[in-house]
Scaffold this active site. Sequence first.
Site, PDB file in Angstrom:
ATOM      1  N   ASP A  59       0.745  -1.298  -0.345  1.00  0.00           N
ATOM      2  CA  ASP A  59       0.154  -0.312   0.317  1.00  0.00           C
ATOM      3  C   ASP A  59       1.144   1.262   0.062  1.00  0.00           C
ATOM      4  OD1 ASP A  59      -2.852   0.899   0.595  1.00  0.00           O
ATOM      5  OD2 ASP A  59      -0.989   2.062   1.993  1.00  0.00           O
ATOM      6  N   TYR A  64       2.926  10.091   0.143  1.00  0.00           N
ATOM      7  CA  TYR A  64       3.856   9.841   0.790  1.00  0.00           C
ATOM      8  C   TYR A  64       5.134   9.502   0.047  1.00  0.00           C
ATOM      9  CZ  TYR A  64      -0.732   6.624   2.434  1.00  0.00           C
ATOM     10  OH  TYR A  64      -1.726   5.900   2.664  1.00  0.00           O
ATOM     11  N   HIS A 126      -7.376   9.085  -2.225  1.00  0.00           N
ATOM     12  CA  HIS A 126      -6.519   9.316  -0.761  1.00  0.00           C
ATOM     13  C   HIS A 126      -7.965   9.417  -0.285  1.00  0.00           C
ATOM     14  CE1 HIS A 126      -3.268   9.021   0.915  1.00  0.00           C
ATOM     15  NE2 HIS A 126      -4.104   8.947   1.648  1.00  0.00           N
ATOM     16  N   ASN A 275       4.437  -9.867  11.871  1.00  0.00           N
ATOM     17  CA  ASN A 275       2.916  -9.317  10.796  1.00  0.00           C
ATOM     18  C   ASN A 275       1.945 -10.379  10.359  1.00  0.00           C
ATOM     19  OD1 ASN A 275       2.879  -7.302  12.801  1.00  0.00           O
ATOM     20  ND2 ASN A 275       3.606  -5.346  11.434  1.00  0.00           N
TER      21      ASN A 275
HETATM   22  N1  NAP Z   1      -5.557   5.811   3.729  1.00  0.00           N
HETATM   23  C1  NAP Z   1      -4.887   6.575   4.959  1.00  0.00           C
HETATM   24  O1  NAP Z   1      -5.430   7.588   4.969  1.00  0.00           O
HETATM   25  C2  NAP Z   1      -3.822   5.893   5.543  1.00  0.00           C
HETATM   26  C3  NAP Z   1      -3.616   6.844   6.255  1.00  0.00           C
HETATM   27  C4  NAP Z   1      -2.860   6.321   7.339  1.00  0.00           C
HETATM   28  C5  NAP Z   1      -1.806   5.453   7.093  1.00  0.00           C
HETATM   29  N2  NAP Z   1      -2.359   4.436   5.651  1.00  0.00           N
HETATM   30  C6  NAP Z   1      -1.605   3.075   5.278  1.00  0.00           C
HETATM   31  O2  NAP Z   1      -1.565   2.192   6.733  1.00  0.00           O
HETATM   32  C7  NAP Z   1      -0.340   1.905   6.839  1.00  0.00           C
HETATM   33  C8  NAP Z   1      -0.269   1.629   8.336  1.00  0.00           C
HETATM   34  O3  NAP Z   1      -0.846   2.953   9.174  1.00  0.00           O
HETATM   35  P1  NAP Z   1       0.188   3.261  10.358  1.00  0.00           P
HETATM   36  O4  NAP Z   1       1.701   3.309   9.542  1.00  0.00           O
HETATM   37  O5  NAP Z   1      -0.312   5.053  10.902  1.00  0.00           O
HETATM   38  O6  NAP Z   1       0.354   2.255  11.494  1.00  0.00           O
HETATM   39  P2  NAP Z   1       0.518   1.369  11.653  1.00  0.00           P
HETATM   40  O7  NAP Z   1       0.292  -0.067  10.865  1.00  0.00           O
HETATM   41  O8  NAP Z   1      -0.583   0.530  12.792  1.00  0.00           O
HETATM   42  O9  NAP Z   1       1.471   1.116  12.909  1.00  0.00           O
HETATM   43  C9  NAP Z   1       2.785   1.626  12.183  1.00  0.00           C
HETATM   44  C10 NAP Z   1       4.218   1.561  13.436  1.00  0.00           C
HETATM   45  O10 NAP Z   1       3.604   0.313  14.551  1.00  0.00           O
HETATM   46  C11 NAP Z   1       5.487  -0.247  14.769  1.00  0.00           C
HETATM   47  N3  NAP Z   1       5.152  -2.091  14.406  1.00  0.00           N
HETATM   48  C12 NAP Z   1       4.479  -2.533  13.557  1.00  0.00           C
HETATM   49  N4  NAP Z   1       4.709  -3.971  13.937  1.00  0.00           N
HETATM   50  C13 NAP Z   1       5.072  -3.495  14.861  1.00  0.00           C
HETATM   51  C14 NAP Z   1       4.462  -5.288  15.891  1.00  0.00           C
HETATM   52  N5  NAP Z   1       4.791  -6.066  15.817  1.00  0.00           N
HETATM   53  N6  NAP Z   1       5.172  -5.044  17.052  1.00  0.00           N
HETATM   54  C15 NAP Z   1       5.053  -4.186  17.708  1.00  0.00           C
HETATM   55  N7  NAP Z   1       4.779  -2.144  17.104  1.00  0.00           N
HETATM   56  C16 NAP Z   1       5.042  -3.059  15.300  1.00  0.00           C
HETATM   57  C17 NAP Z   1       5.832   0.064  13.374  1.00  0.00           C
HETATM   58  O11 NAP Z   1       7.136   0.249  14.067  1.00  0.00           O
HETATM   59  P3  NAP Z   1       8.548  -0.033  12.598  1.00  0.00           P
HETATM   60  O12 NAP Z   1       8.117   0.233  11.700  1.00  0.00           O
HETATM   61  O13 NAP Z   1       9.470   0.504  13.299  1.00  0.00           O
HETATM   62  O14 NAP Z   1       8.676  -1.672  12.960  1.00  0.00           O
HETATM   63  C18 NAP Z   1       5.637   1.705  13.225  1.00  0.00           C
HETATM   64  O15 NAP Z   1       5.607   2.654  14.227  1.00  0.00           O
HETATM   65  C19 NAP Z   1       0.646   3.036   6.247  1.00  0.00           C
HETATM   66  O16 NAP Z   1       1.883   3.178   6.684  1.00  0.00           O
HETATM   67  C20 NAP Z   1      -0.326   3.260   4.974  1.00  0.00           C
HETATM   68  O17 NAP Z   1      -0.472   2.362   3.703  1.00  0.00           O
HETATM   69  C21 NAP Z   1      -3.539   4.795   4.862  1.00  0.00           C
END
Ligand code: NAP
Length: 328
Positions: A59, A64, A126, A275
Amino acid sequence: MSTVLTDMPKYKMNNGLEIPAIALGTFLGFDERGLIKSENKMLRDVVLQAIDVGYRHFDTAAVYNTEDEVGEAVRMKVGEGRIKREDVFVTTKLWNTRHRREQVVKSLEETLQKMGLEYIDLYLMHWPIGLNDDYTHTDTDYMETWRGLEDAQQAGLTKSIGLSNFNKQQLKRVIDEGRIKPAVIQIEVHPQIVQKELIEYAHSLNVVVMGYSPFGSMIKRYGIQFPGPRFDDPVLVDIAEKYGKTTAQVVLRWLVDRDIIPIAKTVKYSRLKENIDIFDFKLDPEEIEMINSFNSNTRYTLPSFWQTHRHYPFEKVENPIADPFIKN
Ligand SMILES: NC(=O)c1ccc[n+]([C@@H]2O[C@H](COP(=O)([O-])OP(=O)(O)OC[C@H]3O[C@@H](n4cnc5c(N)ncnc54)[C@H](OP(=O)(O)O)[C@@H]3O)[C@@H](O)[C@H]2O)c1
């Protein structure tokens, strides 16, 4: 020896095509200098590792600044013969400053150029919010933008099209007025925002749901620890111990068991493996309910700086925050 998941579960979309049941997020966040950009091809290398451990869905989004490295990794693995292009599913998103119908195909062509790919699998709008280049609001109706996404699908630049950050009424309008039905809606889903109503509605229309920010309050966001369950939450720990899993895996499985595609972001190899290792257990309905009961309808993606826009999808707040996209 860790197992590699070669047979990733998939959902069938309303256009007959398949979409893998978990995606790797590639948004690297903001710091004090603005959007974090991958350095020294860090993200490309993460995607290469992800493909090796079994990820088949990525994704990204024009905003980004990671499309290029996602595309490069996919091309490298296809070039090595490790995978075929059709084995991976690439999702990306149109940015808000390109909402006029004639801008959409052009934007996707630029994206494909950046990625070095001939097509993507899923192109999402988006936000329902159209903006000018200086981030002032436009009146462009998201139905006009949707026509542009339909053009892009018809031109073969993307296999499927969908929406992100649309509310129920907005989703309904696109279903009612569009020529092509959205295949997917991507929304925020984690224990602090369970999204029952919107997800039931989407599923009733055969629209696949992708859930972003699955770890919710478990991690710090923007340097802040928001209220809500953490990785050591006793409810989650109990469930995790029962299945011999981590609490991160339990939360991702909670999404899968609700037929939602989790988009989890990590740049760490051990977490990439952790994950994705969630397809050999299943939560009980009571456990799903226990996690649902954390719900407080809290969004961490709440762009209140756009709340005066006529198509703003979310509830308004009293004190909107400053727009991080506008640089002074
Ligand atoms: N459509 C939209 O508007 C929108 C908005 C927000 C996000 N998104 C998409 O959704 C994705 C994910 O959302 P997000 O980045 O906000 O949050 P998330 O995936 O909920 O959290 C990511 C965080 O969790 C940590 N993490 C990952 N796996 C872990 C585990 N097994 N144990 C402990 N910590 C862990 C990561 O750290 P490390 O990287 O250091 O492991 C990072 O700091 C984004 O990258 C993007 O592609 C879309």
